[in-house]
Enzyme design. Structure first.
Site, PDB file in Angstrom:
ATOM      1  CE  LYS A  99      -3.161   5.733  -1.780  1.00 62.22           C
ATOM      2  NZ  LYS A  99      -4.214   6.019  -2.470  1.00 62.22           N
TER       3      LYS A  99
ATOM      4  CE1 TYR B 104      -3.907   2.646   0.489  1.00 64.30           C
ATOM      5  CE2 TYR B 104      -2.647   3.601   2.083  1.00 64.30           C
ATOM      6  CZ  TYR B 104      -3.184   3.576   1.611  1.00 64.30           C
ATOM      7  OH  TYR B 104      -3.893   4.698   1.827  1.00 64.30           O
TER       8      TYR B 104
ATOM      9  CB  THR C 230     -13.156   5.713   3.580  1.00 66.56           C
ATOM     10  OG1 THR C 230     -12.068   5.740   3.901  1.00 66.56           O
ATOM     11  CG2 THR C 230     -13.676   7.668   4.109  1.00 66.56           C
TER      12      THR C 230
END
Length: 347
Positions: A211, A207, A244
């Site tokens: 990014k 991850y 989220t």
């Protein structure tokens, strides 16, 4: 054992340390409040992952400003529901859903071609879609899932739409690309010989890598756009820690710990989307590109992200991975301005 420590344990600890730093910042600093934004009537935007969370909030706000917003996602029912919600709230703008699966290069190419056939201008591209901490898996094209969805799909989409963006921008009213990155990029490392992280897989490292790749891409693309004299800007934004569904893949213990913390310290999706909206529409960032924006302000990204060599090498490798040819790599003028580089890419 040492390989496991380097490849799994270190990325895990580093990522969570980044998270703690962000939460401390959010504890003592208010979320960014959007200034009054100019109307965007007649402008067209594409927002990937715009069916929920920050993507939906971004799409909704841009539509409120009068934009024609295309929500690009892979959940048709969610997409149609998002469009209905937006149309119930606005009177000037327009929203529609168009299917794209960013884990499929074929789907990305189909989406871009369908958009171009419509003959619409394109003023804003928000590369928002993403996933986090999924167990080891690959896209249909064989790429590590985080790298393929968060970065490589957006890399290809952006390149295929650059001609539309360049035609739609003009001096004093640039087209804009917004790449949604994350503070986890500070923990990211990039091994160009093992982008699929097959040596020793870590979802945390994967991850962070994806990014970081978005930030490197942002800086290098802006350099090429500036050199070519194009009225297109590209910026990376960091939304902070936002409550989220992105955190649904946390371990059970981390999930339990996250829930009470999120209620107090996490940003809401609307707050998290504010910096992306600002980058997409604010007059203050007109003709401003190549920035990393956090909480509405220009911030220094990781030292590694400023490596010109790494930026160029990632660009070259990404072109190879998605199968870009010179004719479709960039819009015609920009291709000419860097023809030396693109020819080197395909040697």
């Amino acid at each position: 054992m040492w390989l496991w420590v380097q490849s799994v344990l270190v990325p895990l600890l580093t990522l969570y340390l980044c998270g703690v730093k962000v939460l401390i910042y959010q504890l003592f600093n208010r979320s960014f409040t959007l200034p009054a934004l100019p109307k965007q009537n007649g402008r067209v935007a594409i927002v990937t992952g715009g069916t929920r969370g920050m993507g939906f909030e971004t799409a909704r706000h841009l539509a409120r400003l009068g934009m024609h917003v295309i929500i690009a996602g892979n959940e048709r029912d969610e997409g149609l529901a998002a469009v209905r919600r937006i149309h119930e709230e606005i009177s000037e703008g327009k929203a529609e859903f168009v299917f794209v699966d960013l884990t499929s290069l074929t789907s990305v190419r189909r989406f871009a071609q369908t958009f171009k056939v419509r003959g619409l201008p394109l003023h804003v591209l928000v590369n928002n879609a993403g996933t986090m901490l999924v167990p080891e898996r690959q896209t249909e094209d064989g790429f590590e899932f985080h790298f393929g969805l968060n970065y490589l799909g957006h890399f290809l989409l952006t390149h295929l739409l650059l001609d539309s963006l360049s035609r739609s921008g003009r001096h004093g009213c640039c087209s804009r690309i917004v790449n949604v990155s994350s503070a986890t990029h500070y923990a990211g490392v990039l091994n160009l010989d093992d982008l699929n992280r097959r040596t020793c897989y870590s979802s945390h490292g994967a991850y962070s890598q994806s990014k970081l790749a978005l930030v490197l891409f942002t800086y290098y693309l802006q350099e090429q756009l500036t050199a070519g004299g194009f009225s297109v800007t590209v910026n990376a934004v960091d939304p902070g820690m936002v409550d989220t569904a992105l955190y649904d893949n946390l371990w059970s213990l981390a999930q339990a710990m996250k829930k009470p913390v999120a209620k107090i310290l996490f940003r809401t999706p609307a707050e998290g989307a504010a910096t992306a909206i600002y980058a997409a529409a604010a007059q203050e960032v007109e003709e401003v590109g190549g920035c990393y924006l956090y909480n509405g302000h220009k911030t220094r990204s990781s030292d590694l992200s400023y490596s010109s060599e790494l930026q160029a090498n990632l660009w070259r490798r990404s072109c190879e991975l998605v199968g870009l040819k010179e004719a479709e790599t960039l819009c015609c003028g920009l291709t000419r301005s860097i023809e030396g580089f693109t020819s080197e890419t395909h040697m």
